[in-house]
Design a protein around this motif. Structure first.
Motif, PDB file in Angstrom:
ATOM      1  N   ASN A 222      29.993  10.706  23.767  1.00  0.00           N
ATOM      2  CA  ASN A 222      28.519  11.193  22.985  1.00  0.00           C
ATOM      3  C   ASN A 222      28.334  10.563  21.672  1.00  0.00           C
ATOM      4  OD1 ASN A 222      27.724  12.026  25.476  1.00  0.00           O
ATOM      5  ND2 ASN A 222      28.442  14.152  25.133  1.00  0.00           N
ATOM      6  N   GLN A 223      29.264  10.632  20.915  1.00  0.00           N
ATOM      7  CA  GLN A 223      29.294  10.245  19.562  1.00  0.00           C
ATOM      8  C   GLN A 223      29.212   8.816  19.579  1.00  0.00           C
ATOM      9  OE1 GLN A 223      32.429  11.801  17.250  1.00  0.00           O
ATOM     10  NE2 GLN A 223      31.311  12.066  15.416  1.00  0.00           N
ATOM     11  N   CYS A 224      29.598   7.917  20.326  1.00  0.00           N
ATOM     12  CA  CYS A 224      29.319   6.557  20.478  1.00  0.00           C
ATOM     13  C   CYS A 224      27.856   6.323  20.804  1.00  0.00           C
ATOM     14  CB  CYS A 224      30.168   6.022  21.550  1.00  0.00           C
ATOM     15  SG  CYS A 224      32.274   6.054  20.949  1.00  0.00           S
ATOM     16  N   ASP A 225      27.451   6.909  21.972  1.00  0.00           N
ATOM     17  CA  ASP A 225      26.004   6.760  22.143  1.00  0.00           C
ATOM     18  C   ASP A 225      25.104   7.188  20.903  1.00  0.00           C
ATOM     19  OD1 ASP A 225      26.356   5.779  25.002  1.00  0.00           O
ATOM     20  OD2 ASP A 225      26.511   7.978  25.464  1.00  0.00           O
ATOM     21  N   GLN A 226      25.232   8.058  20.370  1.00  0.00           N
ATOM     22  CA  GLN A 226      24.501   8.428  19.108  1.00  0.00           C
ATOM     23  C   GLN A 226      24.662   7.218  17.903  1.00  0.00           C
ATOM     24  OE1 GLN A 226      26.213  12.376  17.975  1.00  0.00           O
ATOM     25  NE2 GLN A 226      24.056  13.013  18.399  1.00  0.00           N
ATOM     26  N   PHE A 227      25.736   6.914  17.892  1.00  0.00           N
ATOM     27  CA  PHE A 227      26.010   5.796  16.714  1.00  0.00           C
ATOM     28  C   PHE A 227      25.183   4.515  17.070  1.00  0.00           C
ATOM     29  CE2 PHE A 227      27.980   2.031  15.197  1.00  0.00           C
ATOM     30  CZ  PHE A 227      28.244   2.167  13.773  1.00  0.00           C
ATOM     31  N   PHE A 228      25.348   4.183  18.634  1.00  0.00           N
ATOM     32  CA  PHE A 228      24.704   2.986  18.966  1.00  0.00           C
ATOM     33  C   PHE A 228      23.095   3.137  18.913  1.00  0.00           C
ATOM     34  CE2 PHE A 228      28.375   2.693  22.165  1.00  0.00           C
ATOM     35  CZ  PHE A 228      29.076   2.152  21.344  1.00  0.00           C
ATOM     36  N   ARG A 229      22.766   4.187  19.187  1.00  0.00           N
ATOM     37  CA  ARG A 229      21.152   4.672  19.054  1.00  0.00           C
ATOM     38  C   ARG A 229      20.811   4.185  17.495  1.00  0.00           C
ATOM     39  NH1 ARG A 229      21.794   8.639  22.651  1.00  0.00           N
ATOM     40  NH2 ARG A 229      21.953  10.254  21.086  1.00  0.00           N
ATOM     41  N   GLY A 230      21.490   5.204  16.632  1.00  0.00           N
ATOM     42  CA  GLY A 230      21.113   5.061  15.215  1.00  0.00           C
ATOM     43  C   GLY A 230      21.381   3.431  14.662  1.00  0.00           C
TER      44      GLY A 230
ATOM     45  N   ARG B 274       0.704  -1.282  -0.025  1.00  0.00           N
ATOM     46  CA  ARG B 274      -0.030  -0.081   0.082  1.00  0.00           C
ATOM     47  C   ARG B 274       0.706   1.323  -0.129  1.00  0.00           C
ATOM     48  NH1 ARG B 274      -4.117  -2.405   4.274  1.00  0.00           N
ATOM     49  NH2 ARG B 274      -5.158  -3.906   2.795  1.00  0.00           N
ATOM     50  N   GLY B 275       1.854   1.008  -0.717  1.00  0.00           N
ATOM     51  CA  GLY B 275       2.770   2.532  -1.013  1.00  0.00           C
ATOM     52  C   GLY B 275       3.616   2.749   0.000  1.00  0.00           C
ATOM     53  N   ALA B 276       3.723   1.581   1.189  1.00  0.00           N
ATOM     54  CA  ALA B 276       4.845   1.864   2.221  1.00  0.00           C
ATOM     55  C   ALA B 276       6.042   0.785   1.830  1.00  0.00           C
ATOM     56  CB  ALA B 276       4.545   1.924   3.665  1.00  0.00           C
ATOM     57  N   VAL B 277       7.307   1.044   2.130  1.00  0.00           N
ATOM     58  CA  VAL B 277       8.295   0.135   2.042  1.00  0.00           C
ATOM     59  C   VAL B 277       8.462  -0.503   3.291  1.00  0.00           C
ATOM     60  CG1 VAL B 277      10.769  -0.259   1.778  1.00  0.00           C
ATOM     61  CG2 VAL B 277       9.507   1.929   0.462  1.00  0.00           C
ATOM     62  N   ILE B 278       8.558  -1.981   2.994  1.00  0.00           N
ATOM     63  CA  ILE B 278       8.756  -2.591   4.136  1.00  0.00           C
ATOM     64  C   ILE B 278      10.059  -2.893   4.464  1.00  0.00           C
ATOM     65  CG2 ILE B 278       8.065  -5.040   5.148  1.00  0.00           C
ATOM     66  CD1 ILE B 278       5.802  -5.274   3.163  1.00  0.00           C
ATOM     67  N   THR B 279      10.493  -2.737   5.686  1.00  0.00           N
ATOM     68  CA  THR B 279      11.951  -2.791   5.965  1.00  0.00           C
ATOM     69  C   THR B 279      11.873  -3.782   7.274  1.00  0.00           C
ATOM     70  OG1 THR B 279      11.767  -0.814   7.680  1.00  0.00           O
ATOM     71  CG2 THR B 279      12.444  -0.557   5.269  1.00  0.00           C
ATOM     72  N   ASP B 280      13.152  -4.221   7.363  1.00  0.00           N
ATOM     73  CA  ASP B 280      13.545  -5.267   8.584  1.00  0.00           C
ATOM     74  C   ASP B 280      14.055  -4.120   9.876  1.00  0.00           C
ATOM     75  OD1 ASP B 280      14.876  -6.952  10.585  1.00  0.00           O
ATOM     76  OD2 ASP B 280      16.080  -7.594   9.316  1.00  0.00           O
ATOM     77  N   PRO B 281      13.188  -4.149  10.742  1.00  0.00           N
ATOM     78  CA  PRO B 281      13.207  -3.200  11.970  1.00  0.00           C
ATOM     79  C   PRO B 281      14.728  -3.411  12.833  1.00  0.00           C
ATOM     80  CG  PRO B 281      11.554  -4.704  12.501  1.00  0.00           C
ATOM     81  CD  PRO B 281      11.745  -4.987  11.279  1.00  0.00           C
ATOM     82  N   THR B 282      15.152  -4.579  12.327  1.00  0.00           N
ATOM     83  CA  THR B 282      16.386  -4.875  13.316  1.00  0.00           C
ATOM     84  C   THR B 282      17.526  -4.785  12.648  1.00  0.00           C
ATOM     85  OG1 THR B 282      16.446  -7.220  12.377  1.00  0.00           O
ATOM     86  CG2 THR B 282      15.320  -6.990  14.708  1.00  0.00           C
ATOM     87  N   ALA B 283      17.399  -4.354  11.224  1.00  0.00           N
ATOM     88  CA  ALA B 283      18.551  -4.159  10.657  1.00  0.00           C
ATOM     89  C   ALA B 283      19.208  -2.547  10.912  1.00  0.00           C
ATOM     90  CB  ALA B 283      18.353  -3.968   9.039  1.00  0.00           C
ATOM     91  N   PRO B 284      20.537  -2.232  10.677  1.00  0.00           N
ATOM     92  CA  PRO B 284      20.833  -0.968  10.994  1.00  0.00           C
ATOM     93  C   PRO B 284      20.281   0.063   9.817  1.00  0.00           C
ATOM     94  CG  PRO B 284      22.760  -2.419  11.030  1.00  0.00           C
ATOM     95  CD  PRO B 284      21.560  -3.156  10.433  1.00  0.00           C
ATOM     96  N   ARG B 285      19.972   1.196  10.437  1.00  0.00           N
ATOM     97  CA  ARG B 285      19.290   2.102   9.536  1.00  0.00           C
ATOM     98  C   ARG B 285      20.369   3.096   8.602  1.00  0.00           C
ATOM     99  NH1 ARG B 285      15.843   5.660  12.935  1.00  0.00           N
ATOM    100  NH2 ARG B 285      16.059   6.938  11.362  1.00  0.00           N
ATOM    101  N   PHE B 286      21.275   3.093   9.205  1.00  0.00           N
ATOM    102  CA  PHE B 286      22.325   3.906   8.556  1.00  0.00           C
ATOM    103  C   PHE B 286      23.823   3.172   8.529  1.00  0.00           C
ATOM    104  CE2 PHE B 286      19.548   6.615  11.134  1.00  0.00           C
ATOM    105  CZ  PHE B 286      19.200   7.380  10.204  1.00  0.00           C
TER     106      PHE B 286
ATOM    107  N   HIS C 257      20.965   0.778  16.456  1.00  0.00           N
ATOM    108  CA  HIS C 257      20.520  -0.214  17.487  1.00  0.00           C
ATOM    109  C   HIS C 257      21.371  -1.394  17.797  1.00  0.00           C
ATOM    110  CE1 HIS C 257      16.690   1.290  15.705  1.00  0.00           C
ATOM    111  NE2 HIS C 257      16.939   1.278  14.638  1.00  0.00           N
ATOM    112  N   THR C 258      22.611  -0.683  18.162  1.00  0.00           N
ATOM    113  CA  THR C 258      23.534  -1.696  18.780  1.00  0.00           C
ATOM    114  C   THR C 258      22.973  -2.289  20.177  1.00  0.00           C
ATOM    115  OG1 THR C 258      25.169  -0.290  17.655  1.00  0.00           O
ATOM    116  CG2 THR C 258      25.989  -1.708  19.401  1.00  0.00           C
ATOM    117  N   LEU C 259      23.280  -3.482  20.237  1.00  0.00           N
ATOM    118  CA  LEU C 259      23.069  -4.171  21.627  1.00  0.00           C
ATOM    119  C   LEU C 259      23.659  -3.831  22.515  1.00  0.00           C
ATOM    120  CD1 LEU C 259      22.731  -8.062  20.102  1.00  0.00           C
ATOM    121  CD2 LEU C 259      20.649  -6.485  20.727  1.00  0.00           C
ATOM    122  N   ALA C 260      23.358  -3.725  23.670  1.00  0.00           N
ATOM    123  CA  ALA C 260      24.174  -3.097  25.017  1.00  0.00           C
ATOM    124  C   ALA C 260      25.241  -4.218  25.043  1.00  0.00           C
ATOM    125  CB  ALA C 260      23.312  -3.205  26.234  1.00  0.00           C
ATOM    126  N   SER C 261      25.137  -5.500  24.786  1.00  0.00           N
ATOM    127  CA  SER C 261      26.463  -6.351  25.061  1.00  0.00           C
ATOM    128  C   SER C 261      27.448  -6.128  24.104  1.00  0.00           C
ATOM    129  CB  SER C 261      25.982  -7.829  24.956  1.00  0.00           C
ATOM    130  OG  SER C 261      25.134  -8.069  23.612  1.00  0.00           O
TER     131      SER C 261
END
Length: 163
Positions: A66-74, A35-47, A76-80
């Motif tokens: 702080n840059q590390c924290d931004q990278f991890f959020r972007g 329906r017009g929306a791209v289906i993506t894998d939510p676990t795959a890195p976005r960037f 979706h890096t596991l805490a481990s």
């Protein structure tokens, strides 16, 4: 109206984006649509092409952490995986420090502990209260220089962390 699974274009269909596009589908089959929306894998890195900065221990680590924290959020890096990934990007004296720390601790530390110890080792020295340090901050050059030094001190205030 027929019911059934949503239509997914054939994997043979080519992406119709511009020929100079650097997106993830250049030269590949079209992304699946529903329906017009791209289906993506939510676990795959976005960037996937974000660069991870290195750190050598010669300056205050707060910006690098702080840059590390931004990278991890972007990404979706596991805490481990966070401490390992950050430690892989240490250079020079910082890498030597981490190697000794890992030996002393008997293995890899949790990210929050690594962050705390990195700030203690490479951050500015702590003398008395933060309020007293701010009061002693000399005004010796430009307003911008003073503002930059004030902000750097504020980043180390207790309870202030990047989220």
């Amino acid at each position: 109206m027929a019911s059934g699974p949503p239509h997914v274009p054939s994997q043979q269909a080519q992406y119709s984006g511009s020929s100079h596009s650097t997106g993830p589908y250049v030269g590949l089959a079209a992304p699946p649509f529903h329906r017009g929306a791209v289906i993506t894998d939510p676990t795959a890195p976005r960037f996937a092409k974000l660069a991870f900065a290195t750190y050598d221990g010669t300056e205050d680590p707060v910006n690098w952490l702080n840059q590390c924290d931004q990278f991890f959020r972007g990404q979706h890096t596991l805490a481990s995986d966070r401490t390992w990934l950050a430690s892989y990007h240490l250079r020079g004296g910082a890498h030597t420090w981490y190697y000794a720390l890992e030996q002393d601790e008997g293995g890899m530390l949790p990210w929050e502990r690594f962050r705390e110890l990195c700030l203690l080792r490479f951050g500015p020295p702590i003398h008395g209260s933060r309020l007293a340090e701010l009061g002693r901050l000399p005004f010796t050059s430009t307003v911008q220089d003073f503002t930059d030094r004030l902000q750097a001190l504020a980043c180390h205030a207790p309870g202030v962390t990047a989220r």
